[in-house]
Design a protein around this motif. Structure first.
Motif, PDB file in Angstrom:
ATOM      1  N   PHE A 173      11.808  11.362  -9.306  1.00  0.00           N
ATOM      2  CA  PHE A 173      11.185  12.649  -8.986  1.00  0.00           C
ATOM      3  C   PHE A 173       9.777  12.436  -8.405  1.00  0.00           C
ATOM      4  N   ARG A 174       9.087  11.470  -8.968  1.00  0.00           N
ATOM      5  CA  ARG A 174       7.742  11.172  -8.466  1.00  0.00           C
ATOM      6  C   ARG A 174       7.820  10.688  -7.016  1.00  0.00           C
ATOM      7  N   THR A 175       8.796   9.830  -6.749  1.00  0.00           N
ATOM      8  CA  THR A 175       9.007   9.339  -5.383  1.00  0.00           C
ATOM      9  C   THR A 175       9.266  10.500  -4.428  1.00  0.00           C
ATOM     10  N   LEU A 176      10.100  11.440  -4.860  1.00  0.00           N
ATOM     11  CA  LEU A 176      10.419  12.588  -4.004  1.00  0.00           C
ATOM     12  C   LEU A 176       9.194  13.487  -3.833  1.00  0.00           C
ATOM     13  N   GLU A 177       8.528  13.795  -4.941  1.00  0.00           N
ATOM     14  CA  GLU A 177       7.428  14.765  -4.877  1.00  0.00           C
ATOM     15  C   GLU A 177       6.194  14.204  -4.183  1.00  0.00           C
ATOM     16  N   THR A 178       6.151  12.911  -4.009  1.00  0.00           N
ATOM     17  CA  THR A 178       5.105  12.333  -3.176  1.00  0.00           C
ATOM     18  C   THR A 178       5.255  12.826  -1.740  1.00  0.00           C
TER      19      THR A 178
ATOM     20  N   ARG B  51      -5.849  -6.622   2.178  1.00  0.00           N
ATOM     21  CA  ARG B  51      -5.323  -5.695   3.185  1.00  0.00           C
ATOM     22  C   ARG B  51      -5.900  -5.988   4.564  1.00  0.00           C
ATOM     23  N   ARG B  52      -7.184  -6.350   4.583  1.00  0.00           N
ATOM     24  CA  ARG B  52      -7.780  -6.725   5.874  1.00  0.00           C
ATOM     25  C   ARG B  52      -7.066  -7.952   6.441  1.00  0.00           C
ATOM     26  N   PHE B  53      -6.895  -8.951   5.589  1.00  0.00           N
ATOM     27  CA  PHE B  53      -6.243 -10.190   6.030  1.00  0.00           C
ATOM     28  C   PHE B  53      -4.831  -9.905   6.556  1.00  0.00           C
ATOM     29  N   ALA B  54      -4.114  -9.014   5.866  1.00  0.00           N
ATOM     30  CA  ALA B  54      -2.727  -8.710   6.245  1.00  0.00           C
ATOM     31  C   ALA B  54      -2.652  -7.675   7.359  1.00  0.00           C
ATOM     32  N   ASP B  55      -3.798  -7.100   7.724  1.00  0.00           N
ATOM     33  CA  ASP B  55      -3.806  -5.992   8.676  1.00  0.00           C
ATOM     34  C   ASP B  55      -2.824  -4.919   8.198  1.00  0.00           C
ATOM     35  N   PHE B  56      -2.972  -4.559   6.912  1.00  0.00           N
ATOM     36  CA  PHE B  56      -2.017  -3.648   6.267  1.00  0.00           C
ATOM     37  C   PHE B  56      -2.450  -2.205   6.419  1.00  0.00           C
ATOM     38  N   ASN B  57      -1.550  -1.400   6.952  1.00  0.00           N
ATOM     39  CA  ASN B  57      -1.766   0.041   7.059  1.00  0.00           C
ATOM     40  C   ASN B  57      -0.573   0.735   6.403  1.00  0.00           C
ATOM     41  N   PRO B  58      -0.805   1.404   5.261  1.00  0.00           N
ATOM     42  CA  PRO B  58       0.334   1.940   4.496  1.00  0.00           C
ATOM     43  C   PRO B  58       0.963   3.190   5.096  1.00  0.00           C
ATOM     44  N   ALA B  59       0.546   3.589   6.302  1.00  0.00           N
ATOM     45  CA  ALA B  59       1.062   4.838   6.877  1.00  0.00           C
ATOM     46  C   ALA B  59       2.590   4.857   6.920  1.00  0.00           C
ATOM     47  N   TYR B  60       3.200   3.695   7.142  1.00  0.00           N
ATOM     48  CA  TYR B  60       4.661   3.658   7.295  1.00  0.00           C
ATOM     49  C   TYR B  60       5.406   3.953   5.990  1.00  0.00           C
ATOM     50  N   LEU B  61       4.669   4.057   4.880  1.00  0.00           N
ATOM     51  CA  LEU B  61       5.318   4.412   3.615  1.00  0.00           C
ATOM     52  C   LEU B  61       5.358   5.927   3.407  1.00  0.00           C
ATOM     53  N   TYR B  62       4.673   6.659   4.252  1.00  0.00           N
ATOM     54  CA  TYR B  62       4.732   8.121   4.248  1.00  0.00           C
ATOM     55  C   TYR B  62       4.509   8.664   2.848  1.00  0.00           C
ATOM     56  N   ARG B  63       3.336   8.388   2.317  1.00  0.00           N
ATOM     57  CA  ARG B  63       3.063   8.785   0.938  1.00  0.00           C
ATOM     58  C   ARG B  63       2.339  10.121   0.837  1.00  0.00           C
ATOM     59  N   GLU B  64       2.348  10.916   1.902  1.00  0.00           N
ATOM     60  CA  GLU B  64       1.712  12.227   1.811  1.00  0.00           C
ATOM     61  C   GLU B  64       2.750  13.339   1.836  1.00  0.00           C
TER      62      GLU B  64
END
Lengths: 258, 258
Positions: free
Chosen positions: A26-31, A241-254
């Motif tokens: 439910f938490r995954t969905l409601e995110t 995250r800088r080293f990995a050039d990580f941008n979490p946008a692709y997880l669509y957490r909004e």
DNA sequence: CGCCTTGTTGAAAACACTCAACTAGAGTGG
DNA sequence: CCACTCTAGTTGAGTGTTTTCAACAAGGCG
């Protein structure tokens, strides 16, 4: 939870507690979007079974006709593709709250195995029940659809990882898993449990176990991450995250209306 | 079809011919399940625009809010991920009849660009119309959902390709594209048009252009495939598939009730 | 204790990348 | 018409990363 123990079918008295078991889900969905009480009930009512599997079990085999989809409640599972020569490549990894094979509702048979990376507990959703949801709950259906397209977004990120060095690939993986575990309260800024052998991590990243070992030493010595004894410690998440050039946008957490 | 020409909006007199334009799309769908006349009409009615773009155009940018989904009618497009340092990795490639970004209906903003690899023609499906379909046509919704999960299955195959040598990766790609083009009548057993530069193919496979060149020579000299002048020639398809260890099951080209 | 799995390290080989140069052809403008 | 420029493709040589093969240490477990 020994290997000899047969999968355990839920007794009817457990029905009332299914809602609790689905809390990560439910938490995954409601995110991603608000969930109505009717939708929640529909999901709870769609669960037919709860089962446990020991580490190493193959829950689902490629090519098998699927009659239900599997939600991970506890532990970790991976989806595995086997190549000519017996080499194994994991194409996805899952944490509690993830549907492991919701796509089998549409595909009918999977193109990969599903294996338990730890002792796991799963809930089964018969396809008949999910199809009923798709007939009666259009919005909930879109939310389930959304879960499968986020899954695809993660696949894309894994594909794009291809072009980077071993250390960056591993760092990206650690960042992703951290972000996904964080969503269900399974991580702190300092790290998270990572009960995987180096051989398993090698099959995730696409390296030989030997080179995975050297890569982990590399990350450890540069102070970016210490992976040891089933734990990933992250001294400085921002630096990793800088080293990995990580941008979490692709997880669509909004949350967005879907 | 010059670069200066603005996207061309469909006039209302074209409405009757939309069904023809969607023929590759209908074929793609009916390869997986029967399509009723009402469903067909709903799809035709959901098209708002037909546009052309010249080669090199970026049709959709990562992060942009999407108001419609894009169906490819003619030409080839790719989905591109850009990394730190400006390096480009394609995470998907599309042929006529493919929805390029059906997933944006759920995601709202994409995690990748969409670029034209040739002059292309596309049909636009406003999200409002697709959402109406999801409210009124449960079975058709499942078919659209199916398209996105087949897309994900292809992503998985691309991820699994990671573990192979450059020649095998390229051979796998040629086999996949052949099978997908064959579905819409765009290939013969002897080959198919492949109007891509070696630099573009390098970004698909995850190689440098120089190494792509050597890999193509390698394939040519072993008699497996000749890629030249915008054409992929395959002397012996069975041999290429053996070399690539290609199994088209992940494309789900058989009809099943969904 | 012996055996297995997991992790670790060294050395050599294989693979892919980088840098550089050069060819061929298409298109442009003097 | 030709020189110029640009892109695409090709090849050589040297470098760097990853794999392979091999050996060994540490710990869990029968």
């Amino acid at each position: 939870m020994s290997s000899a123990m047969p999968p355990f079918a839920m007794s009817s008295v457990d029905r009332g507690s299914i809602g609790d078991m689905l809390s990560d889900f439910f938490r995954t969905l409601e995110t991603r979007d608000a969930l109505g009480p009717t939708e929640r009930d529909a999901l709870v009512g769609a669960v037919s079974d709860v089962r446990v599997h020991p580490e190493g079990d193959t829950l689902i085999r490629a090519g098998q006709h699927a009659e239900h989809s599997t939600l991970l409640l506890d532990g970790m599972v991976a989806r595995a593709s086997y190549m000519a020569g017996g080499k194994r490549q994991f194409v996805a990894i899952h944490v509690p709250g993830d549907f492991v094979d919701l796509h089998s509702l549409l595909l009918r048979r999977l193109d990969h195995d599903v294996v338990a990376l730890s002792d796991v507990r799963v809930a089964l959703f018969p396809h008949a029940a999910l199809r009923r949801i798709s007939e009666e709950h259009a919005h909930l259906t879109r939310l389930l659809w959304l879960l499968t397209v986020i899954d695809a977004a993660i696949h894309r990120e894994w594909t794009a990882r291809l072009g980077h060095s071993a250390a960056v690939r591993m760092a990206k993986f650690l960042c992703e898993l951290h972000a996904r575990l964080d969503l269900i309260g399974g991580a702190t800024p300092q790290g998270f449990p990572l009960p995987l052998t180096q051989a398993v991590m090698a099959d995730i990243i696409g390296l030989t176990p030997v080179h995975m070992n050297r890569t982990l030493r590399n990350l450890r010595e540069s102070g970016l991450a210490v992976v040891r004894d089933g734990l990933a410690s992250i001294p400085d998440l921002a630096a990793l995250r800088r080293f990995a050039d990580f941008n979490p946008a692709y997880l669509y957490r909004e949350p967005e209306p879907r």
